[in-house]
Design a protein around this motif. Structure first.
Motif, mmCIF file in Angstrom:
data_model
loop_
_atom_site.group_PDB
_atom_site.id
_atom_site.type_symbol
_atom_site.label_atom_id
_atom_site.label_comp_id
_atom_site.label_asym_id
_atom_site.label_seq_id
_atom_site.Cartn_x
_atom_site.Cartn_y
_atom_site.Cartn_z
ATOM 1 N N THR A 267 -8.838 -1.502 11.493
ATOM 2 C CA THR A 267 -8.441 -0.229 12.105
ATOM 3 C C THR A 267 -8.561 0.969 11.183
ATOM 4 O OG1 THR A 267 -6.147 -0.423 11.381
ATOM 5 C CG2 THR A 267 -6.736 -1.493 13.464
ATOM 6 N N GLY A 268 -8.728 0.721 9.873
ATOM 7 C CA GLY A 268 -8.776 1.843 8.945
ATOM 8 C C GLY A 268 -7.393 2.347 8.554
ATOM 9 N N THR A 269 -6.352 1.760 9.110
ATOM 10 C CA THR A 269 -4.991 2.185 8.737
ATOM 11 C C THR A 269 -4.688 1.711 7.321
ATOM 12 O OG1 THR A 269 -4.405 1.689 11.028
ATOM 13 C CG2 THR A 269 -2.575 2.153 9.497
ATOM 14 N N HIS A 270 -4.180 2.614 6.502
ATOM 15 C CA HIS A 270 -3.868 2.228 5.132
ATOM 16 C C HIS A 270 -2.789 1.151 5.121
ATOM 17 C CE1 HIS A 270 -2.767 2.405 0.935
ATOM 18 N NE2 HIS A 270 -3.820 3.163 0.700
ATOM 19 N N PRO A 271 -2.963 0.098 4.322
ATOM 20 C CA PRO A 271 -1.965 -0.981 4.306
ATOM 21 C C PRO A 271 -0.561 -0.479 3.978
ATOM 22 C CG PRO A 271 -3.911 -1.635 3.068
ATOM 23 C CD PRO A 271 -4.096 -0.205 3.440
ATOM 24 N N ALA A 272 -0.486 0.599 3.218
ATOM 25 C CA ALA A 272 0.845 1.123 2.877
ATOM 26 C C ALA A 272 1.580 1.597 4.128
ATOM 27 C CB ALA A 272 0.715 2.261 1.869
ATOM 28 N N ILE A 273 0.817 2.117 5.064
ATOM 29 C CA ILE A 273 1.442 2.618 6.299
ATOM 30 C C ILE A 273 1.932 1.444 7.154
ATOM 31 C CG2 ILE A 273 0.953 3.832 8.469
ATOM 32 C CD1 ILE A 273 -0.994 5.586 6.787
ATOM 33 N N THR A 274 1.053 0.459 7.308
ATOM 34 C CA THR A 274 1.441 -0.743 8.049
ATOM 35 C C THR A 274 2.670 -1.373 7.416
ATOM 36 O OG1 THR A 274 -0.936 -1.097 8.243
ATOM 37 C CG2 THR A 274 0.490 -2.867 9.025
ATOM 38 N N THR A 275 2.641 -1.462 6.084
ATOM 39 C CA THR A 275 3.745 -2.090 5.369
ATOM 40 C C THR A 275 5.057 -1.350 5.609
ATOM 41 O OG1 THR A 275 2.211 -2.883 3.685
ATOM 42 C CG2 THR A 275 4.536 -2.774 3.074
ATOM 43 N N LYS A 276 4.994 -0.039 5.553
ATOM 44 C CA LYS A 276 6.199 0.770 5.749
ATOM 45 C C LYS A 276 6.794 0.514 7.137
ATOM 46 C CE LYS A 276 7.803 5.521 5.013
ATOM 47 N NZ LYS A 276 8.090 6.093 6.345
ATOM 48 N N THR A 277 5.925 0.538 8.146
ATOM 49 C CA THR A 277 6.394 0.292 9.514
ATOM 50 C C THR A 277 7.036 -1.077 9.635
ATOM 51 O OG1 THR A 277 4.455 1.534 10.198
ATOM 52 C CG2 THR A 277 5.649 0.351 11.924
ATOM 53 N N ASN A 278 6.366 -2.081 9.062
ATOM 54 C CA ASN A 278 6.879 -3.448 9.176
ATOM 55 C C ASN A 278 8.196 -3.628 8.437
ATOM 56 O OD1 ASN A 278 4.609 -3.986 10.638
ATOM 57 N ND2 ASN A 278 3.587 -5.181 9.047
ATOM 58 N N VAL A 279 8.290 -2.997 7.268
ATOM 59 C CA VAL A 279 9.530 -3.103 6.497
ATOM 60 C C VAL A 279 10.680 -2.499 7.295
ATOM 61 C CG1 VAL A 279 10.746 -2.130 4.506
ATOM 62 C CG2 VAL A 279 8.555 -3.283 4.189
ATOM 63 N N GLU A 280 10.427 -1.358 7.904
ATOM 64 C CA GLU A 280 11.492 -0.715 8.673
ATOM 65 C C GLU A 280 11.957 -1.608 9.820
ATOM 66 O OE1 GLU A 280 9.866 3.140 9.496
ATOM 67 O OE2 GLU A 280 10.297 3.785 7.423
#
Length: 859
Positions: free
Chosen positions: A98-111
């Motif tokens: 998807t091109g989404t930065h892993p940091a963004i995915t990670t942040k969402t998942n952590v929350e």
RNA sequence: GCCCGGGUGGCGGAAUUGGUAGACGCGCUGGACUUAGGAUCCAGUGGCAGAAAUGCUGUGGGGGUUCGAGUCCCCCCUCGGGCACCA
């Protein structure tokens, strides 16, 4: 202010209310030093996947939470932290797609994970939350790597990995199924790639010995022991016939030397080319070519027949001067021992199979003490056909042969391990970048010539090198002061076409000017600064494996915000090793071995005071789906904790997970059965609170009836013992028994209800706090101590004796404690039912087990 | 193949050192209350026989030790986990 105004058991109001109370009052804030004894309860932190929490996570978290709360109630200073093991493949694969930065995915998942975990009301000190992807965290992961590098425990080697040409990607073993890629089903091949490797084998002995003192499940210790795989034996030199060279083999059975009828070398063994005779050259080359094509799986498949070809060369057996043929066969592995063996078909299963296949002589040299020994005979016994050793016990023979080999310089005692060095690099984006740059030999020598400095200080005694496009490159460390060494932004998370990390595709990041004195790095897109210390360098593009961050996180919780050290040694000394560590048994060797390696290393360099990371370890059992199968998306049997909490509440879910069965057992989930817990909690509510929401009128300040007091104290004893031994399922059932009993009481002492709530508080904390407040107690209930067991309340002055006739129960009687044996026996024999069974028979024996049982033997 | 850990009612599971097998919960049966109950309460619930008292039988199978075995010993079956040519 603290309790709710609920008139019925409305967990959806009560639970958030108390969670807010705990947060606002910092109830679970852990202070770093205290007069109280400390207790550190640790969970294996989760990988915050996109799928969210599943019902297995809270099983372990609830167990550690019960212990943490129980210890707090008992006056301990408790640390119960949580964090995120957040580097990893799924976020990266999502980024590729998807091109989404892993940091963004990670942040969402952590929350999402944090929200889900917080709904359980765990006693977690959230101020200590850590995340392995935070630069403030991984700078210390990189720092540890640099220490390993400096101490010569990190080096570079060409190692075979799975490479998929179609996907242009390196795949992990787990991603290869039956020789095809798991994604897309493309063929894969073995390819040698440059890898950072950690010398965990240097710690093999320490890792093995350290296991002794650990309070771990035996099966886990056994698994690690087997994985390390220490064996004792000897290296024996066999002279190569017609040369002055020799071939060294490793054997655990030097006592069987007289039975060696051939030898085998691995296809990759360097001696193959020189030992092979001209006549066998083609056959040997063809064999080597074929075995190189075989996957590891094929080569280790035990079901297949053994293969091999003779080299035409021969060796001389040092004990009897016999000339024996040397074969090449792929059942001998190049990576273990010396990559060559002496074959003793009479006393080894594999050699026997091979010798039978190729018609090689089989000579028995050990006789079993039993008759009719069948070959191969692999146990110990008495020597035969073994020259001067004949008649000797094989163990003794082994000792003497080693001695003699050493005296004649034809061999020596040797130890071998199965443990392999740890391949530490991954050709991926979403991991900790390895803080290394590569320079020429001349520049390396210049760096080495410096007396000190941030680069020089972290250099190993022996250079780490690698060959790239015909040039030998030398590894230099980034200075500690430059950490964290962060990931650059990339356009594309796809790996490069050559099997390198996506980081290798960013020239401006990859190619740098590097200052040998200061360790400063500048992109070559900029002009090279003036000064002799500036040289050209390229960055290491591999990242660390996901295990890295979890190797030391137990230390970071002790001092999560420290910018000067990975952990302040005073704090580390205060908290020490976790008193309880819980997580899945699937980590028995990998995480738990790697973390021990790093921790022992940190201890060796004086960074920590504890010798081992996890003193007491426990594995919770898997929770299966309702169908008795492992929960998985594809089976559609996954239970979502959010839904269960919505319907039954967090306390019910916590209690139910514990009530399911023994903590370490594999057990199926059943949403229907949670009703039992739900009913129990409502019954408890109604016992304490009336329709108006007030304390029930039959609960009064005053003494308790002997009957209630007896069961209360039995319960105090049982629940306390069960929590200590993790028998939470029986603790819950004992609390149910007491509740069922109290329900039938006309009046109950307030103190009984309060003690009950204290016992329940670690298991179902929200309802316990709420009802505690309703009884007039000041929150938190955990600050009010733990009930004390009073044996005198058990009314033990009476004993109950079971009457048996011929071992079968026929009656019972109650006696004062000090009743004489004779009286009890007489009463038993006079018992009506006992009478009917002994009537007309002769009494042969009368047994009395004091306070327990009478058994009349009659026929 | 080797090394562990299990096998107890219809189901999840309880049972100090060998000493009342089946706690607790689910489900089921009957009853009470109710317009209703998938709410709540009461009673029962391993199997067979019996109206009941009670008797026999019963912890994967077979043998053994013992006054007494779910528990200890031997053999076998079966399920789960780990390792897997490590010389």
């Amino acid at each position: 202010m603290s309790k709710t105004d609920c008139k019925t058991y409305e967990f959806s109001k009560i639970e958030p209310n108390w969670q807010l109370f705990w947060e606002e009052n910092k109830t679970f804030h852990a202070v770093d030093s205290d007069d109280k004894p400390k207790y550190y309860a640790l969970d294996m932190f989760p990988y915050p996947s996109g799928a969210g929490l599943h019902i297995g996570h809270p099983e372990g978290y609830t167990a550690s939470d019960i212990l943490a709360r129980y210890k707090k109630a008992n006056g301990y200073n408790v640390l119960h932290p949580m964090g995120w093991d957040a580097f990893g493949l799924p976020a990266e694969q999502y980024a590729v797609k998807t091109g989404t930065h892993p940091a963004i995915t990670t942040k969402t998942n952590v929350e999402n994970f944090r929200r889900q975990i917080q709904r359980f009301g765990f006693s977690i000190d959230w101020e200590r939350e850590i995340n392995t992807t935070d630069p403030g965290y991984f700078r210390w992961t990189q720092w540890i790597f640099l220490q390993l590098f400096k101490h010569g425990l990190a080096f570079v080697d060409e190692r075979p990995v799975w490479w998929c040409p179609e996907l242009r990607a390196v795949l992990a073993n787990e991603e290869v199924v039956d020789g095809k890629s798991e994604v897309g089903n493309h063929p894969v091949e073995r390819r040698n790639l440059r890898q950072f490797v950690l010398r965990i084998t240097a710690y093999a002995d320490k890792l093995l010995k350290g296991l002794d003192g650990l309070d771990w499940p035996d099966s886990t210790k056994r698994q690690q022991t087997a994985w390390i795989g220490r064996s004792e034996g000897a290296e024996v030199n066999f002279a190569i016939d017609g040369t002055d060279q020799h071939l060294t083999v490793y054997t655990t059975r030097p006592d069987t030397l007289f039975g060696a009828t051939y030898m085998v070398v691995a296809p990759e063994h360097p001696v193959v080319s020189s030992i092979t005779t001209p006549g066998q050259k083609d056959a040997v080359q063809e064999y080597i070519r074929k075995s190189a094509l075989k996957s590891d799986l094929d080569r280790t498949d035990l079901a297949k027949e053994k293969t091999g070809v003779p080299t035409g060369g021969h060796c001389i057996n040092p004990v009897n001067g016999e000339k024996i043929p040397v074969w090449v066969a792929d059942y001998v592995l190049v990576g273990y021992g010396t990559g060559a063996i002496m074959a003793v078909p009479a006393h080894d299963d594999r050699d026997f199979e091979f010798a039978t296949e190729f018609d090689i002589p089989i000579r028995q040299v050990i006789e079993s003490p039993e008759e009719d020994t069948e070959l191969p005979f692999t146990a110990v016994g008495n020597m035969v056909n073994s020259g001067e050793y004949t008649g000797m016990a094989s163990d003794e023979c082994k000792r003497q042969i080693i001695e003699k080999l050493e005296a004649t310089r034809q061999g020596k005692a040797a130890v071998n391990f199965k443990l392999r060095d740890w391949i530490f690099s991954r050709q991926r984006y979403w991991g900790e970048p390895i803080p290394i740059v590569w320079v020429s030999k001349a520049d390396y020598d210049k760096a080495a010539a410096q007396g000190c400095g941030p680069v020089r200080d972290m250099m190993p005694d022996n250079p780490v090198t690698t060959d790239k496009e015909g040039e030998t490159l030398y590894a230099l460390p980034l200075p500690v002061s430059s950490l964290p060494h962060k990931l650059p932004e990339v356009e594309n998370y796809q790996p490069s076409g050559t099997g390198e990390s996506p980081l290798a595709t960013i020239p401006d990041w990859l190619n740098i000017h590097f200052n040998l004195a200061t360790g400063e790095a500048l992109s070559q897109a900029e002009a090279k600064p003036d000064g002799d210390d500036w040289v050209s360098a390229i960055r290491e593009t591999n990242t660390m494996p996901q295990w890295a961050g979890s190797c030391w996180y137990h230390l970071r919780y002790l001092d999560p915000k420290n910018a000067d050290a990975l952990v302040d040694i005073e704090k580390e000394n205060y908290w020490g090793s976790p008193d309880f560590y819980i997580g899945g048994a699937e980590h028995a060797v990998l995480h738990l071995l790697y973390a021990r390696f790093w921790h022992i290393f940190l201890h060796d360099i004086g960074a920590v005071t504890t010798p081992e990371p996890y003193q007491r370890l426990f594995h919770q059992g898997l929770i299966l789906g309702e169908d008795g199968e492992k929960m998985s998306k594809s089976r559609g049997n996954v239970v979502n904790p959010d839904e269960i909490i919505d319907e039954y509440g967090a306390d019910a879910l916590r209690l139910y997970e514990m009530f399911l069965g023994p903590l370490d057992a594999v057990k199926p989930w059943s949403t229907k059965n949670i009703q039992g817990i739900s009913r129990y909690l409502r019954k408890l509510w109604n016992l304490v609170v009336d329709e108006e929401g007030k304390l029930q009128s039959n609960i009064q300040d005053g003494p308790e009836s002997p009957e209630n007091a007896k069961l209360l104290h039995e319960t105090i004893r049982k629940v306390t013992g069960d929590i200590e031994t993790l028998g939470f399922n029986t603790a819950v059932s004992q609390l149910m028994i007491l509740l069922n009993h109290l329900q039938k009481s006309e009046s109950i002492a307030l103190s009984t209800v309060q003690d009950y709530l204290k016992l329940l508080a670690p298991l179902a904390p929200h309802i316990a706090e709420e009802l505690w407040a309703r009884t007039g107690g000041g929150p938190s209930i955990l600050d009010n101590g733990w009930p004390t067991f009073d044996e005198s309340k058990l009314g033990a002055a009476q004993i109950k004796v079971i009457y048996q006739v011929n071992g079968k129960m026929r009656g019972e009687g109650t006696f004062p404690e000090d009743t004489a044996k004779e009286e009890i026996l007489a009463t038993a024999k006079a018992h009506e039912r006992v009478q009917s069974f002994i009537e007309g028979k002769t009494i042969r024996k009368e047994i009395y087990v004091p306070g327990k049982i009478v058994n009349i033997v009659a026929n």
